[in-house]
Design an enzyme around this catalytic site. Structure first.
Site, short mmCIF file in Angstrom:
data_model
loop_
_atom_site.label_atom_id
_atom_site.label_comp_id
_atom_site.label_asym_id
_atom_site.label_seq_id
_atom_site.Cartn_x
_atom_site.Cartn_y
_atom_site.Cartn_z
N GLY A 90 41.45 82.93 16.04
CA GLY A 90 42.29 81.91 15.45
C GLY A 90 42.15 80.61 16.20
O GLY A 90 42.00 80.61 17.41
N GLY A 91 42.20 79.50 15.46
CA GLY A 91 42.08 78.20 16.12
C GLY A 91 40.76 78.08 16.84
O GLY A 91 39.69 78.23 16.27
N LYS A 112 41.31 85.77 26.52
CA LYS A 112 41.08 84.72 25.52
C LYS A 112 39.88 83.89 25.94
O LYS A 112 39.80 83.44 27.09
CB LYS A 112 42.31 83.84 25.37
CG LYS A 112 42.16 82.79 24.27
CD LYS A 112 43.48 82.09 24.01
CE LYS A 112 43.36 81.11 22.85
NZ LYS A 112 44.65 80.42 22.56
N ASP A 205 53.33 76.04 17.06
CA ASP A 205 52.76 76.99 16.09
C ASP A 205 53.58 78.28 16.09
O ASP A 205 53.04 79.38 16.23
CB ASP A 205 51.30 77.28 16.42
CG ASP A 205 50.56 77.92 15.25
OD1 ASP A 205 51.06 77.83 14.11
OD2 ASP A 205 49.50 78.53 15.47
#
Length: 921
Positions: A90-91, A112, A205
């Site tokens: 995502g992103g 990540k 978000d």
């Protein structure tokens, strides 16, 4: 396909929708959503194929691992972590499940990585900002940062807590939570968001996929990759990221200002929270976005009002208060909605408690209805009572005068107690103790409370509840006025007056209620506080202070022996033994120092803390309490066995570090840990590790200064600074001492550093004496510092009236010894001054011997430190044989060292004095 912001957003949205449906349904969904746009459909299919290839590769890697074949480290490792499988994308990033593979310990994490083939430096800056944000957010409901670094390919990675849970909306559905249960869970999310806001972080978000619920039912806030720091120094990064067209939000949960590109504040997050709350309560979103074009988002999100839940086809209905809260949270104008998550949570708390909510501009009728619902039973009882009184009023008119007078007194007492407990002591005292800068608030508290307590005491005789409240109130007040163990205002005389009143009320109350736990605890607490104030502020009567503390411990023992004793009461018992240990060790007079008894008191305190942990394994106060008591045991051992002391102090630090992250930042934990680190530095100093000790002292001093800067009137924080400065100076002096340090290249530098530390300590002492000129401890400390500063300036040949300063300090110390000849603390300070003062012409060996012999007698010849001082005094007076005998007597009190162990400071100095005839020849 043209890479515009609209196309990127639309592609990402369709991609995620397609990922969520079975393979066989994907083609139809893509065809419907792309509406004939072949380029868009091809882009989505390409992303799905790449994602599938990644998953297949991860699965293949797992099979290879199970078969015993090695991964290719350059593609499957991130620092010490081995990637297991893809969790999601995502992103700008991809997140992998990983485990630590360096053999040090087992740990699962979420790794990540930047997931863009042509990632620019802007993305890397964004990634670094996420790491900075996560490092500063330590909260039980926020997924924490575990590690971070650079892979072998040179790419940044973050290792985060692996959250094994489900999105919040799925959790609510699967667990069939009621509306109340959903609100209680949502309030925890608000707590996490408010914590982020207080740390100047806006998430930007907030959506179900970024709020997971773990097995124990608590939330974890995830993914701060799009978060924004409100710090002005970092605004530029966020602007650059947005300028390039990389919008940091999910359209369905975005606020109008995010869609329009306007400045983002905390109100943007509260808007997203409103959308989330709507989804939980209604099972749908407040808007329906059919397309993800800018035009569509502006029209729907920025202009259309949110749908009322009653208007949905779901059949769900909400209370009008909840509907009002949702509508306020989803207002288009930021200034018209809830500005903070805390305000949104406050309205939800009010709703759950049946109180009026701020979202409704309620009429008197609305507020009255709320009051009636909350107090239905009480109002019914009142009506019944009124009816009964009306029926019998004719028969009791003759009692009216007496009844009215008693009711007047009772009502006055009740009003006073309610005002005192509800708005002052109960709600303010414990809260302001934890806040930096709270001394002014405490002064206001005292002024208000004193007006009530004395008036209430006159009418309270025979009323158990009122008398009990008075005991507790006077005790709290005395602690605020002058108890060194709390933030206080330095008014020890006023404190003892308040505490004497508490004890005078409590003792007869205990006599008439011998098995009443509340009454016993109130008396024990008052006795404990009375002892603490007298011991640390009234130096001439320490034996009376210890007697009060022993009485408090005896009262607490009676309490602990009763059935069903609570964890809070056990903690109070431990606290009393903690303080008793302090008094038997930290400072005594006329033989009151009893080190074995002090250690026994501390260990008894630990026993009670462990009883608490058996009842409540997660009790933070008990863990912190064991850490404090363990540190104090190490402190007692410092003079005789610093190696063992170091071990006990390390255990204490482990207990402080075992409390939750949020509690580690509290004032009490930060201060206690700093004190423990200072004790560790003292142990290192005793073991001859001067450089390590000095570094640690300087680190502790920085923490002490930060605490004091938050509240310049906090005398406890200033006291900590003074103690650390003294210890730091002594460490520098020992590092320059040829008897203790074989490497003397930096002798002058160390002595200059010692002189600077002592000058700062002298300034602190003068400041404290201006506030409390009767405090003997600060007088002794200042005088001793003056002697040491003058002597150091003599040795270093620094300009100034060094001899005059030394003479001034020595004169004060001599005067204090004459005034209090039985105080070991005063005697020790004066003796060290007269033995080491410069110029040497100011020394008085005869007087040094007299004082040293007195100190040894006061300690019953059981303290190696005093025997060392006696040996040094005999040596200075030329009485060599006596010096050797005193040193050997001191050595006999020290524990036997194991082979190869480092000799502590006191052993080395005693051994030197035991061979003093060699030096004299």
């Amino acid at each position: 396909m043209e890479p515009t912001t609209e196309n990127l957003l639309l592609t990402e949205a369709i991609f995620h929708e397609a990922r969520a449906v079975p393979d066989e349904a994907r083609n139809e969904l893509i065809k419907t959503r792309c509406k004939g746009n072949r380029s868009l459909a091809a882009e989505v299919h390409s992303l799905l194929e790449a994602c599938k290839a990644e998953e297949n590769e991860a699965a293949s890697c797992r099979l290879e691992s199970e078969a015993g074949r090695k991964f290719a480290p350059e593609s499957k490792r991130a620092g010490p972590y081995l990637l297991d499988r893809l969790l999601g994308r995502g992103g700008m990033g991809a997140v992998y499940l990983a485990h630590r593979a360096d053999g040090h310990f087992e740990l699962k994490v979420a790794i990540k990585l930047i997931d863009l083939p042509l990632a620019s430096e802007v993305f890397r800056d964004r990634f670094r900002q996420e790491r900075q944000i996560l490092a500063g957010l330590q909260h039980p409901y926020i997924a924490r940062l575990v590690d971070g670094g650079v892979t072998q390919d040179g790419e940044l990675y973050l290792a985060m807590e692996y959250v094994d849970g489900v999105p919040i909306h799925r959790f609510c559905e699967e667990q069939h939570l009621s509306a109340r249960q959903q609100l209680e869970l949502f309030l925890r999310v608000c707590e996490a968001v408010q914590f982020a806001h207080q740390n100047l972080v806006v998430h930007r978000d907030l959506k179900p996929d970024n709020i997971f619920i773990v097995e124990d039912g608590t939330p974890r806030l995830l993914d701060f990759g799009t978060a924004k720091l409100l710090s002005p120094s970092l605004v530029g990064q966020g602007n650059e990221f947005t300028r390039l067209g990389l919008m940091s939000f999910t359209p369905q949960y975005a606020s109008p200002e995010q869609v329009l590109g306007n400045p983002i504040t905390t109100a943007s997050d509260t808007y997203s929270l409103g959308v989330l709350l709507y989804l939980l309560l209604a099972g749908a979103l407040p808007y329906e976005l059919k397309e993800f074009t800018t035009e569509e988002m502006v029209r729907v999100i920025c202009n259309e009002p949110p749908r009322k839940v009653q208007a949905l086809d779901s059949g769900k209905r909400l209370d009008s208060d909840l509907e009002a809260i949702l509508q306020k949270a989803l207002r288009k104008e930021p200034q018209q909605r809830y500005l903070t998550a805390e305000r949104l949570a406050s309205d939800l708390h009010a709703y759950l408690e049946g109180k009026p909510v701020a979202a409704r501009q309620g009429t008197i009728r609305y507020r009255a209805a709320k009051f009636i619902r909350r107090h239905t039973l009480g109002l019914a009882s009142a009506i019944l009572l009124a009816t009964t009184l009306a029926a019998g009023i004719a028969g009791v008119l003759w009692q009216a005068k007496v009844a009215n007078e008693e009711r007047r007194k009772s009502d006055a007492r009740s009003a006073d107690l309610r005002q005192l407990s509800d708005s002052l002591l109960s709600e303010l005292d414990e809260a302001i103790k934890q806040l930096p800068g709270s001394t002014g608030a405490q002064k206001l508290l005292i002024t208000r409370v004193l007006e009530h307590l004395d008036r209430m005491a006159k009418d309270a005789r025979g009323d158990r509840l009122t008398e009990l409240d008075l005991v507790n109130a006077y005790t709290q007040l005395g602690n605020i006025q002058g108890n060194t163990y709390d933030q206080n205002l330095g008014d020890s005389a006023g404190a003892m007056t308040s505490l004497d009143k508490a004890i005078a009320i409590a003792q007869p109350l205990v006599a008439s209620n011998p098995d009443d736990r509340d009454v016993l605890e109130a008396l024990a607490n008052a006795q404990e506080s009375r002892s603490e104030v007298e011991y640390w502020n009234v130096t001439e009567k320490p034996q009376e202070a210890i007697a009060y503390m022993k009485a408090s411990a005896a009262t607490y023992d009676r309490l602990a022996a009763l059935p069903n004793v609570t964890p809070a009461q056990l903690l109070a018992v431990s606290r009393a033994y903690n303080t008793l240990g302090d008094q038997l060790w930290a400072r005594g007079s006329a033989g009151l120092v009893d080190l074995p008894a002090a250690i026994a008191a501390y260990r008894k305190g630990i026993d009670f803390e462990n009883r608490v942990l058996r009842l409540e394994p997660g009790n933070v106060r008990a863990r912190r309490g064991i850490g404090t008591l363990q540190m104090k045991i190490g402190s007692v051992e410092l003079d005789t066995d610093p190696a063992q002391a170091l071990k006990d102090i390390e255990i204490a630090l482990q207990y402080f570090d075992s409390v939750p992250e949020a509690d580690r930042k509290s004032l009490i934990t930060v201060r206690n840990r700093a004190i423990t680190e200072r004790k560790k530095a003292m142990a290192l100093e005793e073991l001859g590790e001067h450089a390590r000790a000095i570094r640690l002292f300087e680190e502790v001093l920085q923490i002490d200064r930060q605490i004091a800067a938050a509240d310049p009137n906090d005398q406890r924080a200033i006291y900590d600074i003074g103690v650390t400065l003294q210890d730091t100076a002594r460490s520098y002096e020992d590092a320059a001492n040829p008897l203790l340090n074989s490497s003397l290249e930096d002798r002058r530098r160390n002595l200059l550093s010692a002189e600077r530390s002592l000058e700062e300590f002298a300034a602190v002492s003068e400041q404290m004496l201006r506030q409390n000129s009767a405090n003997e401890d600060w007088k002794v400390g200042l005088a001793q510092a003056q002697v040491r500063i003058g002597s150091l300036r003599q040795v270093l040949h620094l300009p100034g009236e060094s001899e005059a300063l030394s003479r001034k300090g020595l004169a004060v110390l001599k005067d204090l010894v004459e005034k209090d000849p039985g105080s070991e603390a005063v005697l020790d300070s004066a003796l060290q001054a007269i033995l080491k003062i410069e110029p040497a012409s100011l020394r008085d060996p005869r007087l040094a011997v007299e004082w040293a012999e007195r100190g040894v007698a006061l300690s019953h010849r059981k303290t190696p430190k005093w025997l060392l001082s006696l040996a040094q005094a005999y040596h200075a007076a030329g009485q060599i044989e006596k010096a050797r005998a005193a040193a050997k007597e001191g050595l006999a009190l020290l524990p036997v060292l194991p082979p190869g162990a480092t000799k502590p400071r006191i052993r080395r100095l005693l051994e030197i004095e035991s061979r003093t005839e060699l030096l004299s020849s």
